[in-house]
Design a protein around this motif. Structure first.
Motif, PDB file in Angstrom:
ATOM      1  N   ALA A 118       0.831  -1.203   0.000  1.00 25.53           N
ATOM      2  CA  ALA A 118       0.000   0.000   0.000  1.00 25.53           C
ATOM      3  C   ALA A 118       0.866   1.254   0.000  1.00 25.53           C
ATOM      4  O   ALA A 118       1.968   1.281   0.541  1.00 25.53           O
ATOM      5  N   CYS A 119       0.337   2.297  -0.603  1.00 22.04           N
ATOM      6  CA  CYS A 119       1.064   3.573  -0.685  1.00 22.04           C
ATOM      7  C   CYS A 119       0.796   4.371   0.591  1.00 22.04           C
ATOM      8  O   CYS A 119       0.063   5.352   0.600  1.00 22.04           O
ATOM      9  N   MET A 120       1.455   3.941   1.681  1.00 22.08           N
ATOM     10  CA  MET A 120       1.282   4.565   2.990  1.00 22.08           C
ATOM     11  C   MET A 120       2.223   5.760   3.140  1.00 22.08           C
ATOM     12  O   MET A 120       3.280   5.826   2.515  1.00 22.08           O
ATOM     13  N   HIS A 121       1.806   6.705   3.997  1.00 19.32           N
ATOM     14  CA  HIS A 121       2.682   7.859   4.249  1.00 19.32           C
ATOM     15  C   HIS A 121       3.969   7.403   4.934  1.00 19.32           C
ATOM     16  O   HIS A 121       4.008   6.382   5.605  1.00 19.32           O
ATOM     17  N   HIS A 122       5.017   8.148   4.771  1.00 22.27           N
ATOM     18  CA  HIS A 122       6.377   7.872   5.251  1.00 22.27           C
ATOM     19  C   HIS A 122       7.063   6.766   4.456  1.00 22.27           C
ATOM     20  O   HIS A 122       8.147   6.318   4.830  1.00 22.27           O
ATOM     21  N   THR A 123       6.423   6.271   3.400  1.00 23.41           N
ATOM     22  CA  THR A 123       7.092   5.295   2.538  1.00 23.41           C
ATOM     23  C   THR A 123       7.598   6.007   1.279  1.00 23.41           C
ATOM     24  O   THR A 123       7.340   7.201   1.072  1.00 23.41           O
ATOM     25  N   LEU A 124       8.276   5.270   0.417  1.00 27.63           N
ATOM     26  CA  LEU A 124       8.772   5.834  -0.836  1.00 27.63           C
ATOM     27  C   LEU A 124       7.696   5.873  -1.920  1.00 27.63           C
ATOM     28  O   LEU A 124       7.935   6.374  -3.021  1.00 27.63           O
ATOM     29  N   GLY A 125       6.541   5.322  -1.608  1.00 29.22           N
ATOM     30  CA  GLY A 125       5.445   5.358  -2.559  1.00 29.22           C
ATOM     31  C   GLY A 125       5.533   4.309  -3.647  1.00 29.22           C
ATOM     32  O   GLY A 125       4.717   4.310  -4.585  1.00 29.22           O
ATOM     33  N   ASN A 126       6.485   3.398  -3.547  1.00 31.35           N
ATOM     34  CA  ASN A 126       6.652   2.370  -4.582  1.00 31.35           C
ATOM     35  C   ASN A 126       6.326   0.972  -4.082  1.00 31.35           C
ATOM     36  O   ASN A 126       6.601  -0.024  -4.758  1.00 31.35           O
ATOM     37  N   GLY A 127       5.789   0.893  -2.862  1.00 37.15           N
ATOM     38  CA  GLY A 127       5.421  -0.402  -2.308  1.00 37.15           C
ATOM     39  C   GLY A 127       6.569  -1.184  -1.712  1.00 37.15           C
ATOM     40  O   GLY A 127       6.369  -2.309  -1.224  1.00 37.15           O
ATOM     41  N   ASP A 128       7.770  -0.612  -1.710  1.00 35.56           N
ATOM     42  CA  ASP A 128       8.950  -1.313  -1.180  1.00 35.56           C
ATOM     43  C   ASP A 128       9.104  -0.983   0.304  1.00 35.56           C
ATOM     44  O   ASP A 128       9.525   0.117   0.655  1.00 35.56           O
ATOM     45  N   TYR A 129       8.791  -1.946   1.152  1.00 38.51           N
ATOM     46  CA  TYR A 129       8.903  -1.748   2.600  1.00 38.51           C
ATOM     47  C   TYR A 129      10.224  -2.294   3.150  1.00 38.51           C
ATOM     48  O   TYR A 129      10.451  -2.259   4.356  1.00 38.51           O
ATOM     49  N   ARG A 130      11.066  -2.802   2.257  1.00 40.41           N
ATOM     50  CA  ARG A 130      12.351  -3.345   2.714  1.00 40.41           C
ATOM     51  C   ARG A 130      13.513  -2.384   2.467  1.00 40.41           C
ATOM     52  O   ARG A 130      14.643  -2.668   2.876  1.00 40.41           O
ATOM     53  N   ALA A 131      13.246  -1.266   1.826  1.00 45.10           N
ATOM     54  CA  ALA A 131      14.338  -0.348   1.483  1.00 45.10           C
ATOM     55  C   ALA A 131      15.046   0.167   2.730  1.00 45.10           C
ATOM     56  O   ALA A 131      16.285   0.167   2.808  1.00 45.10           O
ATOM     57  N   PHE A 132      14.289   0.611   3.713  1.00 46.70           N
ATOM     58  CA  PHE A 132      14.903   1.196   4.906  1.00 46.70           C
ATOM     59  C   PHE A 132      15.624   0.142   5.758  1.00 46.70           C
ATOM     60  O   PHE A 132      16.750   0.388   6.216  1.00 46.70           O
ATOM     61  N   PRO A 133      15.048  -1.028   6.004  1.00 50.04           N
ATOM     62  CA  PRO A 133      15.792  -2.071   6.718  1.00 50.04           C
ATOM     63  C   PRO A 133      17.082  -2.462   6.005  1.00 50.04           C
ATOM     64  O   PRO A 133      18.091  -2.757   6.653  1.00 50.04           O
ATOM     65  N   GLU A 134      17.038  -2.481   4.655  1.00 48.25           N
ATOM     66  CA  GLU A 134      18.251  -2.831   3.916  1.00 48.25           C
ATOM     67  C   GLU A 134      19.348  -1.794   4.142  1.00 48.25           C
ATOM     68  O   GLU A 134      20.520  -2.131   4.265  1.00 48.25           O
ATOM     69  N   MET A 135      18.971  -0.517   4.184  1.00 49.94           N
ATOM     70  CA  MET A 135      19.946   0.530   4.489  1.00 49.94           C
ATOM     71  C   MET A 135      20.562   0.313   5.867  1.00 49.94           C
ATOM     72  O   MET A 135      21.761   0.499   6.070  1.00 49.94           O
ATOM     73  N   THR A 136      19.726  -0.080   6.797  1.00 45.35           N
ATOM     74  CA  THR A 136      20.162  -0.213   8.182  1.00 45.35           C
ATOM     75  C   THR A 136      21.151  -1.357   8.371  1.00 45.35           C
ATOM     76  O   THR A 136      21.941  -1.341   9.318  1.00 45.35           O
ATOM     77  N   LYS A 137      21.132  -2.346   7.502  1.00 43.15           N
ATOM     78  CA  LYS A 137      22.029  -3.498   7.649  1.00 43.15           C
ATOM     79  C   LYS A 137      23.497  -3.084   7.680  1.00 43.15           C
ATOM     80  O   LYS A 137      24.327  -3.774   8.269  1.00 43.15           O
ATOM     81  N   TYR A 138      23.811  -1.968   7.047  1.00 42.15           N
ATOM     82  CA  TYR A 138      25.205  -1.530   6.985  1.00 42.15           C
ATOM     83  C   TYR A 138      25.688  -0.922   8.303  1.00 42.15           C
ATOM     84  O   TYR A 138      26.893  -0.798   8.516  1.00 42.15           O
ATOM     85  N   VAL A 139      24.770  -0.544   9.177  1.00 36.90           N
ATOM     86  CA  VAL A 139      25.177   0.155  10.403  1.00 36.90           C
ATOM     87  C   VAL A 139      24.649  -0.514  11.672  1.00 36.90           C
ATOM     88  O   VAL A 139      24.591   0.094  12.739  1.00 36.90           O
TER      89      VAL A 139
END
Length: 595
Positions: A118-139
């Motif tokens: 779903a196109c929820m607020h605070h998301t990238l609007g593309n349905g990808d809910y794994r983008a932010f967790p993937e970023m976090t893996k590096y830190v």
């Protein structure tokens, strides 16, 4: 805060489980910012006896948690999904780089919305809910994606264990629809034993080390900052005292060793320090290097890294001889256990007579002793300022020095016993220290309230030295300090912009200038109480030595109670000796590499 509507009274809500685990590990305060994906989780904080710090923004909440974690051994920050966690990720990166144990709890959209993309607020609007967790893996060293009640407790426990054992951040996602999911309560503590611990191996390494110490004629102890993550301050100082070996600190390691010990020989600055000191280090036949972090800044352009062939490196789970890597069989020792055994052994072991170590001419006590006092009308200059500040410090002070001139100048401070000094030597994100002061001061207040013996190391004075440019990066943390009624003294070095950058490049460039602020009005702007005897607020300025002496001579300033903002004016072109020499060395090295 068990859900009274639960059909099974033998279970608790998942959010409560997480907070109970944090409490068991020593967390007393949750840092963060409310957002609609974490609001229901925040409802559990107060009923469980936790304090909500209530930070002004997520970046500051992460910085503050880092400072808190460096004191208490674990911290927690909670943000909303996407916008909140990305605002905090800079701070989480710094905690990862410099090994501060921070648990980052993120409230996320409900799982059905995620599965539907779903196109929820605070998301990238593309349905990808794994983008932010993937970023976090590096830190982060562990990530717990909680998707069902059955597996959630084990995932939470594993993430928290990784955070503690590695002294690095962990990441936990809590969807809104799982906040009240029913899970068994935590009945036993998390197993924090190291899976590779081998006591026989530990004893073997101890014997090897003692043999090397007995065969050494020119040993040296180099103390570095990651040693603070081992929580072995008492053992370290007893070891330094028992051996009598010459002991020096890196800038990151300053404050770990009692500088009143007769064998403490000051800071080690490599090629930019005293030539005689570097020569004696180079000639040493045994270098005991505790908790090293060989960054370009901390190791003075990499010139202060000791020779590998004579170095013994002490880390949290290993003692390595020479350039060898960690044990291939993953055997580990525990540094606290190892140091306890080593001290016991040394009390009955005779060490050979060693060659004396001659302190260099820039040894701070020597320089301060020979320093002619400035006249009252004289301008305040960097090098003298830092040496003179030593005269106003008290045993047990908590000191925080910002990147730039405070980092370099603070390295020349003469620290009383039981002083803690926090700084950054790798991440070097300017503005870090103001929120870190808030977190560290709060952690130490909790330790005293808990009767924690570590809390006895501090008198309650928390003093920050920060430049006017860095202050502008995170100034909202002053509001967080006031909100939590923390005792804090903020010394603002007003040198009209980014002096450290001027020294490096662009001395007269406009990009190294900043908009001047009326810094002493900050407490009023951020709502500090007026005429409250329980929380006094002090503001003062000093443009010359007479004014500065008057400020530091005030009893209320010396007491360190309430909030004090002291603005000290220095020339924009003035910088500590260490900073100028390091900048010159790095510049020349870079030119040579480019040729």
């Amino acid at each position: 805060m068990t859900n009274p509507d639960s059909k099974d009274q033998g279970t608790i809500d998942l959010a409560e489980y997480i907070f109970r685990r944090l409490i068991q590990l020593g967390v007393g305060t949750i840092h963060g910012v409310p957002g609609d994906y974490n609001l229901t989780a925040l409802d559990y904080i107060k009923p469980l006896g936790l304090t909500w710090a209530g930070n002004g923004n997520e970046l500051n909440s992460g910085y503050a948690a880092d400072g808190y974690g460096r004191i208490k051994g674990i911290a927690a920050v909670i943000t909303a999904f996407g916008v909140g966690e990305l605002s905090a990720i800079n701070a989480i990166g710094g905690a990862f780089a410099e090994k501060s144990p921070v648990v980052h709890l993120v409230g996320t959209p409900p799982l059905p919305a995620q599965k539907a993309k779903a196109c929820m607020h605070h998301t990238l609007g593309n349905g990808d809910y794994r983008a932010f967790p993937e970023m976090t893996k590096y830190v982060t060293v562990a990530q717990a994606d909680l998707t069902d009640a059955e597996t959630a407790p084990a995932l939470v426990d594993a993430a928290l264990k990784a955070c503690i054992l590695n002294s690095r951040p962990a990441y936990i996602q809590l969807p809104t629809n799982l906040v009240k999911a029913q899970v068994p309560p935590p009945t036993v503590p998390i197993d924090l034993s190291h899976p590779g611990y081998d006591e026989g191996y530990e004893d073997k390494v101890l014997e090897m080390l003692v043999e090397k110490m007995q065969g050494s004629k020119k040993p040296v102890i180099l103390m570095d900052g990651l040693t603070a993550r081992f929580h072995i301050n008492e053992e370290i100082n007893e070891f330094v005292r028992l051996t009598g070996f010459p002991t020096l600190s890196s800038p990151f390691g300053k404050g770990i060793v009692n500088e009143n010990l007769p064998n403490y020989c000051g800071g080690y600055e490599g090629i930019v320090g005293d030539e005689s000191t570097k020569q004696q280090i180079d000639d040493s036949d045994l270098i005991l290097n505790f908790g090293p972090l060989h960054s370009d800044v901390n190791a003075m352009g990499f010139s202060a890294i000791p020779k590998p062939d004579v170095t013994v490196t002490f880390e949290g789970y290993s003692v390595r001889f020479g350039p060898e890597e960690a044990d291939p069989q993953s055997r580990a020792l525990l540094i606290k256990s190892f140091m306890t055994k080593l001290i016991k052994r040394l009390k009955t072991t005779e060490l050979p007579t060693i060659q004396p170590f001659t302190r260099g001419p820039s040894f701070s006590p020597t320089v301060l002793k020979d320093l002619e006092p400035a006249a009252d009308g004289d301008a305040i200059k960097q090098d003298e300022f830092w040496l003179r500040m030593s005269e106003y410090l008290k045993p047990g002070d908590l000191l925080v020095t910002e990147a730039g001139t405070p980092f370099a100048g603070g390295n020349t401070l003469i620290l009383p016993e039981n002083t803690i000094l926090l700084n950054s030597c790798l991440w070097f994100s300017i503005g870090f220290t103001l929120p870190a002061l808030q977190g560290a001061a709060l952690a130490q207040r909790e330790q005293r309230q808990e009767g924690n013996k570590e809390g006895a190391r501090t008198s309650g004075r928390a003093i920050l030295f920060i430049g006017d440019g860095s202050l502008q990066m995170s100034v909202q943390a002053i509001g967080d300090i006031i909100r939590n009624r923390l005792d804090a003294t903020i010394v603002v070095i007003n040198n009209d912009g980014y002096t450290v950058e001027r020294v490096l490049h662009g001395f007269k460039k406009s990009y190294n200038e900043i908009q001047p602020w009326r810094n002493t009005l900050a407490p009023s702007f951020f709502g500090a109480p007026e005429n409250d005897p329980e929380y006094p607020v002090i503001t003062a300025q000093a443009r010359n030595w007479g004014e500065l002496r008057n400020v530091w001579g005030r009893k209320d300033v010396q007491a360190g109670k309430g909030l004090a903002v002291i603005e000290v004016f220095m020339h924009y072109a003035d910088a500590p000796r260490l900073l100028k020499k390091l900048a010159a060395y790095v510049t020349e090295r870079n030119k040579a590499n480019e040729a």
